[in-house]
Design a protein around this motif. Structure first.
Motif, short mmCIF file in Angstrom:
data_model
loop_
_atom_site.label_atom_id
_atom_site.label_comp_id
_atom_site.label_asym_id
_atom_site.label_seq_id
_atom_site.Cartn_x
_atom_site.Cartn_y
_atom_site.Cartn_z
N ASN A 1 18.38 43.84 -30.29
CA ASN A 1 19.41 44.09 -31.43
C ASN A 1 19.22 43.28 -32.74
O ASN A 1 19.95 43.09 -33.23
CB ASN A 1 20.92 44.10 -31.01
N ARG A 2 17.97 42.51 -32.60
CA ARG A 2 17.65 42.06 -33.91
C ARG A 2 16.27 42.65 -34.65
O ARG A 2 16.06 42.17 -35.74
CB ARG A 2 17.45 40.62 -33.41
N GLY A 3 15.82 43.72 -34.10
CA GLY A 3 14.70 44.23 -34.55
C GLY A 3 13.43 43.95 -34.00
O GLY A 3 13.21 43.39 -33.20
N LEU A 4 12.51 44.27 -34.99
CA LEU A 4 10.94 44.05 -34.27
C LEU A 4 10.47 42.64 -34.85
O LEU A 4 9.93 42.66 -35.54
CB LEU A 4 10.02 45.27 -35.18
N THR A 5 11.18 41.69 -33.74
CA THR A 5 10.75 40.28 -33.93
C THR A 5 9.39 39.97 -33.40
O THR A 5 8.76 40.65 -33.03
CB THR A 5 11.74 39.65 -33.43
N PRO A 6 9.05 38.75 -33.95
CA PRO A 6 7.56 38.25 -33.23
C PRO A 6 7.80 38.22 -31.93
O PRO A 6 6.51 38.63 -31.19
CB PRO A 6 7.63 36.87 -33.88
N LEU B 1 14.73 49.48 -37.62
CA LEU B 1 15.37 49.17 -39.05
C LEU B 1 14.77 49.79 -40.17
O LEU B 1 14.90 49.51 -41.14
CB LEU B 1 15.79 47.63 -38.93
N SER B 2 13.80 50.60 -39.84
CA SER B 2 12.77 51.25 -40.80
C SER B 2 13.66 51.88 -42.01
O SER B 2 13.37 51.76 -43.29
CB SER B 2 11.79 52.28 -40.29
N PRO B 3 14.64 52.74 -41.63
CA PRO B 3 15.60 53.21 -42.68
C PRO B 3 16.08 52.27 -43.63
O PRO B 3 16.48 52.72 -44.80
CB PRO B 3 16.55 53.88 -41.76
N PHE B 4 16.17 50.93 -43.39
CA PHE B 4 16.52 49.85 -44.08
C PHE B 4 15.68 49.31 -44.83
O PHE B 4 15.92 47.99 -45.30
CB PHE B 4 17.80 48.91 -43.40
N GLY B 5 14.48 49.64 -44.64
CA GLY B 5 13.30 48.84 -45.16
C GLY B 5 12.36 48.20 -44.17
O GLY B 5 11.59 47.51 -44.50
N GLY B 6 13.12 47.86 -42.90
CA GLY B 6 12.34 47.23 -41.94
C GLY B 6 13.07 45.77 -41.54
O GLY B 6 14.18 45.53 -42.10
N THR B 7 12.52 45.15 -40.55
CA THR B 7 13.38 44.04 -39.80
C THR B 7 13.27 42.64 -40.76
O THR B 7 12.32 42.51 -41.16
CB THR B 7 12.66 43.60 -38.48
N PRO B 8 14.40 42.30 -41.00
CA PRO B 8 14.45 41.01 -42.00
C PRO B 8 14.13 39.87 -41.15
O PRO B 8 14.07 39.73 -39.86
CB PRO B 8 15.92 41.10 -42.56
N ALA B 9 13.79 38.79 -41.91
CA ALA B 9 13.50 37.52 -41.15
C ALA B 9 14.66 36.88 -40.84
O ALA B 9 14.61 36.10 -39.48
CB ALA B 9 12.79 36.65 -42.20
N ASN B 10 15.98 37.06 -41.20
CA ASN B 10 16.99 36.38 -40.80
C ASN B 10 17.58 37.34 -39.67
O ASN B 10 17.99 38.34 -39.83
CB ASN B 10 18.11 36.48 -41.99
N GLU B 11 17.87 36.71 -38.47
CA GLU B 11 18.33 37.51 -37.06
C GLU B 11 19.95 37.94 -37.52
O GLU B 11 19.95 39.01 -36.81
CB GLU B 11 18.32 36.75 -36.03
N ASP B 12 20.58 37.35 -37.99
CA ASP B 12 21.85 37.61 -38.18
C ASP B 12 22.13 39.05 -39.10
O ASP B 12 22.74 39.65 -38.79
CB ASP B 12 22.86 36.70 -39.11
N GLY C 1 19.55 41.15 -38.89
CA GLY C 1 19.18 42.19 -38.11
C GLY C 1 20.16 42.74 -37.46
O GLY C 1 20.26 43.97 -37.12
N ARG C 2 20.85 41.83 -36.79
CA ARG C 2 21.95 42.07 -35.96
C ARG C 2 23.02 43.08 -36.76
O ARG C 2 23.45 44.22 -36.26
CB ARG C 2 22.84 40.94 -35.35
N THR C 3 23.43 42.73 -38.08
CA THR C 3 24.45 43.26 -38.72
C THR C 3 23.67 44.96 -39.13
O THR C 3 24.22 46.05 -39.12
CB THR C 3 24.53 42.91 -40.13
N MET C 4 22.50 44.94 -39.26
CA MET C 4 21.82 46.03 -39.82
C MET C 4 21.89 47.08 -38.73
O MET C 4 21.94 48.22 -38.81
CB MET C 4 20.46 45.78 -40.33
N ILE C 5 21.41 46.61 -37.50
CA ILE C 5 21.45 47.33 -36.16
C ILE C 5 22.65 48.05 -35.93
O ILE C 5 22.65 49.29 -35.53
CB ILE C 5 21.27 46.45 -35.11
N GLY C 6 24.05 47.47 -36.27
CA GLY C 6 25.29 48.19 -36.16
C GLY C 6 25.34 49.30 -36.97
O GLY C 6 26.39 50.06 -37.13
#
Length: 285
Positions: free
Chosen positions: A96-101, A123-134, A136-141
């Motif tokens: 739930n944090r996106g396409l992380t390393p 998270l592609s609809p939002f431009g892709g996975t951000p570096a900040n995991e928090d 990413g979690r917010t965007m997943i929701g």
């Protein structure tokens, strides 16, 4: 590590618990800010140290790809062995944090085993996975569940239509992605194999729609997710779905994530991965 700390971290990563509230409770559990920060250093992912397959592995070809999604352009990380051969294809579904390393590393692991592997960025609809995991979690929701599911179904179709695919497809997902792997088993009748690591179970009434082979991995200490096992297994049996279900006793949710040392369990992760690759070999060639 104190199991209460691990449970708190699990609550933080899966429920609407703010960073501030999480830290306040962590300080209370550990007895001070210094100890809380030490615990957090163990809990938070350490991607570089945990990478098992280097990005420039000489036997693999990796590239960023796109395909049409549901009213969006989807992005993904595609990896496959060198050489011109039609291969079984696997969608790798992140946490739930996106396409992380870490998930990109898992994608390379799948490719290293001989498959066409696609790590989808939900998270592609939002431009892709951000570096900040928090973030990413917010965007997943904020993802629309039906659009997200459609985007993953389209990812499977993208793989099936590639010239280097043999037409057989599987998926493997972790945590949030484990729940989605179960949903893909329900909603994609062409899917050959679905592997869910500690993922939320589908509704019992939807289970008869599953046509693929299913493999389920659970951590014995993961009470939150494990509460749904009995109903799911009963529905799988009633529907005659081919399934394998494994509970690894004494290990936590996210036991496969080797970038999070506090929850990672090497023995369980190794066994679960061997079983996963065995299923892919049986179903995808």
């Amino acid at each position: 590590m104190d199991q209460r700390i691990i449970n708190l971290f699990d609550e933080y990563t899966h429920k609407p618990l703010t960073r501030k509230e999480f830290m306040e409770r962590l300080v209370k559990l550990t007895g001070g800010m210094a100890l809380a920060m030490s615990a957090l250093a163990v809990l938070d992912p350490g991607y570089v140290k945990a990478a098992t397959i280097p990005e420039d592995d000489k036997d693999l070809v990796a590239e960023d790809v796109t395909w049409p999604g549901d009213d969006t352009t989807m992005k993904g990380y595609l990896v496959h062995p060198k050489g011109h051969k039609k291969r079984g294809a696997v969608v790798v579904i992140h946490e739930n944090r996106g396409l992380t390393p870490h998930i990109k590393d898992v994608t390379r692991r799948v490719a290293k085993a001989g498959y066409l592997a696609l790590g989808v960025d939900a998270l592609s609809p939002f431009g892709g996975t951000p570096a900040n995991e928090d973030e990413g979690r917010t965007m997943i929701g904020k993802l629309d569940p039906q659009q997200n599911l459609s985007n993953y179904v389209r990812a499977l179709e993208y793989l099936r239509n590639r010239k280097d695919s043999n037409g057989k497809t599987g998926c493997v997902g972790f945590c949030w992605g484990g729940g989605l792997a179960n949903q893909l088993a329900v909603h994609d009748s062409k899917l050959n194999a679905a592997v869910a690591y500690y993922g939320q179970q589908p509704k019992a009434e939807d289970v008869p729609l599953i046509k693929s082979a299913v493999m389920l991995h659970y951590g014995g200490l993961d009470e939150r997710i494990n509460a749904g096992i009995p109903a799911y297994e009963a529905a799988l049996k009633a529907a005659g779905v081919r399934y394998e279900l494994y509970v690894y006793e004494g290990v936590n949710h996210a036991f496969n994530n080797d970038s999070s040392p506090a929850r990672y369990n090497a023995e369980a992760a190794k066994l679960a991965w061997e079983r996963t690759l065995r299923l892919f070999h049986e179903q995808l060639g």
